[in-house]
Design an enzyme around this catalytic site. Structure first.
Site, short mmCIF file in Angstrom:
data_model
loop_
_atom_site.label_atom_id
_atom_site.label_comp_id
_atom_site.label_asym_id
_atom_site.label_seq_id
_atom_site.Cartn_x
_atom_site.Cartn_y
_atom_site.Cartn_z
N GLN A 9 10.24 -6.78 0.48
CA GLN A 9 9.36 -7.94 0.44
C GLN A 9 9.45 -8.62 -0.92
O GLN A 9 9.52 -7.96 -1.95
CB GLN A 9 7.92 -7.47 0.69
N SER A 87 11.75 -0.09 -0.27
CA SER A 87 10.51 -0.23 0.52
C SER A 87 10.84 -0.68 1.95
O SER A 87 11.50 0.04 2.69
CB SER A 87 9.55 -1.19 -0.17
N LEU A 88 10.43 -1.88 2.33
CA LEU A 88 10.76 -2.45 3.65
C LEU A 88 12.26 -2.35 3.94
O LEU A 88 12.68 -2.10 5.07
CB LEU A 88 10.31 -3.91 3.67
N ARG A 112 4.52 -2.34 11.08
CA ARG A 112 4.26 -1.95 9.69
C ARG A 112 3.55 -3.10 8.95
O ARG A 112 2.57 -2.88 8.23
CB ARG A 112 5.60 -1.64 9.00
N HIS A 194 2.29 1.19 -1.32
CA HIS A 194 2.78 2.45 -1.88
C HIS A 194 1.73 3.15 -2.75
O HIS A 194 2.02 3.63 -3.84
CB HIS A 194 4.09 2.23 -2.64
N GLN A 243 6.38 7.18 3.30
CA GLN A 243 6.77 6.09 2.39
C GLN A 243 5.63 5.11 2.08
O GLN A 243 5.53 4.62 0.95
CB GLN A 243 7.96 5.32 3.00
#
Length: 290
Positions: A9, A87-88, A112, A194, A243
């Site tokens: 992102q 991440s993503l 998500r 996170h 995660q």
């Protein structure tokens, strides 16, 4: 060895993917399939939308995922020997290495995004970038603050992102500056990604991930949670669930990929953020953009 990395992102921009859509029948087909799966024309927002529209979490995450995955599928000689995503971007990496189907990957990314959006609305929370401090100092400062604030993204040496309750992050920023940080500034994000603040989203996403079929990948994925090569489908699932509330160990992942023989890192998706971070992690590392 050829390593492919996938952004998260923040890499989005207006017009992303339009050239792919117009120049590749395969890409056009996949984008239209995505519109059907999502139930709205995400391509209209990606190609013509405003920066504000693109910043909506329900749009941003699928948009970055689609740009990365569809670009990977249209590349000639795409034979990754190792993959990782920030991440993503880990979901993009898992479609690229065959662990997830395109359709399942998109559905999970959409779920998500919506779960994270809901979690953000429960408690005021945010993230901040901390520049010029050693990892252990950032961790120690976070531990000394009342309230929830943790190291969330280990992006490269001297560049970390912290995440947590808004008041705790603000206090931590002041303490980071007092400890010698060059900068400690709040980021324009919807919430504390996170961090433990994402626990409601983790629970929601866990059910969706458990119900999804994961296959044996064609090459290892270096997952954010472990910063190590993972090829077992069940272990990939478990790490993907963790995660959301665990830090992104990007620095450590790249260092491990280099130790394991990565000779060229190709960034697949919008922007060039990861190539820039990799150059800061290891000045000798060769990078390219797809």
């Amino acid at each position: 060895m050829k390593a492919y990395v996938f952004p998260g992102q923040g890499a989005q921009f207006t017009g992303m993917g339009k050239d792919l859509y117009e120049n590749s029948p395969l890409a056009k087909d996949l984008f239209e399939k995505a519109n059907d799966i999502l139930g709205f024309r995400i391509t209209d927002i990606m190609f013509e939308g405003t920066a504000e529209q693109l910043k909506e979490t329900k749009v941003t995450q699928p948009a970055v995922f689609l740009h990365s995955v569809i670009l990977a599928k249209t590349l000639e000689n795409f034979n990754p020997e190792m993959v990782a995503g920030h991440s993503l971007g880990e979901f993009s990496a898992l479609v690229a290495n065959g662990a997830l189907s395109f359709e399942d990957g998109l559905k999970l990314v959409s779920q998500r995004a919506l779960a994270m959006q809901k979690a953000c609305e429960i408690t005021p929370s945010t993230m901040a970038a901390v520049l010029g401090l050693a990892d252990n100092v950032v961790e120690e400062v976070c531990a000394s603050i009342d309230g929830v604030v943790v190291a969330a993204n280990y992006n490269c040496p001297g560049q970390l992102v912290i995440s947590g309750e808004t008041s705790a992050v603000e206090k931590a920023c002041e303490a980071m500056k007092a400890a010698g940080a060059k900068r400690a500034l709040l980021l324009p994000v919807g919430g504390a990604f996170h961090s433990p603040m994402m626990e409601p989203a983790r629970e929601e996403l866990a059910a969706a991930i458990e119900a999804t079929v994961f296959s044996a990948p064609i090459c290892p994925v270096y997952q954010n949670v472990t910063a190590s090569a993972v090829s077992d489908a069940d272990e990939i699932k478990k790490n993907l669930i963790i995660q959301l509330t665990a830090p992104v160990r990007w620095t450590q992942s790249v260092q491990q990929m280099i130790a394991d023989g990565a000779s060229l890192f190709t960034e697949v998706g919008p922007g060039k953020v990861l190539a820039g971070l990799i150059a800061k992690i290891d000045k000798e590392a060769a990078t390219a953009n797809a």
